[in-house]
Design a protein around this motif. Structure first.
Motif, PDB file in Angstrom:
ATOM      1  N   GLY A 113       0.812  -1.224   0.000  1.00 14.50           N
ATOM      2  CA  GLY A 113       0.000   0.000   0.000  1.00 14.50           C
ATOM      3  C   GLY A 113       0.838   1.264   0.000  1.00 14.50           C
ATOM      4  O   GLY A 113       0.677   2.122  -0.877  1.00 14.50           O
ATOM      5  N   PRO A 114       1.769   1.431   0.959  1.00 15.62           N
ATOM      6  CA  PRO A 114       2.605   2.629   0.965  1.00 15.62           C
ATOM      7  C   PRO A 114       3.444   2.788  -0.303  1.00 15.62           C
ATOM      8  O   PRO A 114       3.637   3.905  -0.782  1.00 15.62           O
ATOM      9  CB  PRO A 114       3.499   2.440   2.196  1.00 15.62           C
ATOM     10  CG  PRO A 114       2.718   1.546   3.096  1.00 15.62           C
ATOM     11  CD  PRO A 114       1.948   0.642   2.183  1.00 15.62           C
ATOM     12  N   ILE A 115       3.928   1.679  -0.862  1.00 13.52           N
ATOM     13  CA  ILE A 115       4.720   1.786  -2.093  1.00 13.52           C
ATOM     14  C   ILE A 115       3.838   2.250  -3.243  1.00 13.52           C
ATOM     15  O   ILE A 115       4.241   3.101  -4.040  1.00 13.52           O
ATOM     16  CB  ILE A 115       5.424   0.448  -2.414  1.00 13.52           C
ATOM     17  CG1 ILE A 115       6.548   0.203  -1.400  1.00 13.52           C
ATOM     18  CG2 ILE A 115       5.976   0.439  -3.836  1.00 13.52           C
ATOM     19  CD1 ILE A 115       7.212  -1.152  -1.502  1.00 13.52           C
ATOM     20  N   LYS A 116       2.615   1.732  -3.327  1.00 13.19           N
ATOM     21  CA  LYS A 116       1.690   2.191  -4.374  1.00 13.19           C
ATOM     22  C   LYS A 116       1.408   3.683  -4.220  1.00 13.19           C
ATOM     23  O   LYS A 116       1.343   4.420  -5.202  1.00 13.19           O
ATOM     24  CB  LYS A 116       0.387   1.394  -4.327  1.00 13.19           C
ATOM     25  CG  LYS A 116       0.512  -0.005  -4.892  1.00 13.19           C
ATOM     26  CD  LYS A 116      -0.819  -0.728  -4.830  1.00 13.19           C
ATOM     27  CE  LYS A 116      -0.712  -2.124  -5.413  1.00 13.19           C
ATOM     28  NZ  LYS A 116      -1.991  -2.834  -5.344  1.00 13.19           N
ATOM     29  N   GLN A 117       1.245   4.151  -2.969  1.00 15.86           N
ATOM     30  CA  GLN A 117       1.021   5.582  -2.735  1.00 15.86           C
ATOM     31  C   GLN A 117       2.229   6.396  -3.158  1.00 15.86           C
ATOM     32  O   GLN A 117       2.093   7.459  -3.761  1.00 15.86           O
ATOM     33  CB  GLN A 117       0.700   5.838  -1.261  1.00 15.86           C
ATOM     34  CG  GLN A 117      -0.656   5.311  -0.840  1.00 15.86           C
ATOM     35  CD  GLN A 117      -0.893   5.455   0.656  1.00 15.86           C
ATOM     36  OE1 GLN A 117       0.020   5.708   1.428  1.00 15.86           O
ATOM     37  NE2 GLN A 117      -2.143   5.268   1.064  1.00 15.86           N
TER      38      GLN A 117
END
Length: 139
Positions: free
Chosen positions: A120-124
């Motif tokens: 999730g954080p990497i996608k953001q």
């Protein structure tokens, strides 16, 4: 060691016993591998490949869904790496090979829960970087 492989191993061990194979050697003899290989699968050290998956499916009366959870996680990591490559192509900024290798090694060293927590954080981060690149191009 990968927690998903451990989970798979426990599931494999339970199914082996359910199907009447009292020992790892019993199952190994039926599918053509030695006892240490069955032990490695059941402890999560290794994951069975092609021909052995087929033999396990036949002897343990299981289908592809028995293996799906492990394979779906592997695909998620591959998709994440493809997205990083796509972002590099869009921004025309390349991650040096050494850094890419370090990132891949880092991802491979994580257990499944850590990988899930990072996706999730990497996608953001990727979305924010893409947005910044579009703003630079539009300026």
């Amino acid at each position: 060691m990968d927690s998903l492989k451990k989970k798979f191993g426990k599931k494999l061990q339970a199914r082996r016993k359910e199907m009447g194979f009292a020992t790892q050697t019993d199952l190994g003899n039926r599918i053509g591998v030695d006892q240490p290989m069955i032990a490695r699968w059941e402890t999560g050290v290794y994951y069975p490949s092609g021909e052995y998956k087929e033999a396990l499916k036949r002897e343990l009366k299981i289908d592809d869904s028995f293996f799906d959870e492990q394979e779906n996680t592997d695909v998620s990591i591959v998709e994440l790496l493809k997205r990083i490559e796509s972002l590099e192509a869009q921004s025309r900024v390349k991650v040096p090979t050494g850094d890419r290798g370090e990132l891949i090694n880092l991802i491979n060293s994580l257990d499944d829960s850590q990988v899930r927590a990072l996706i999730g954080p990497i996608k953001q981060l990727i979305a924010a970087q893409s947005s910044m690149n579009k703003n630079k191009i539009g300026s």
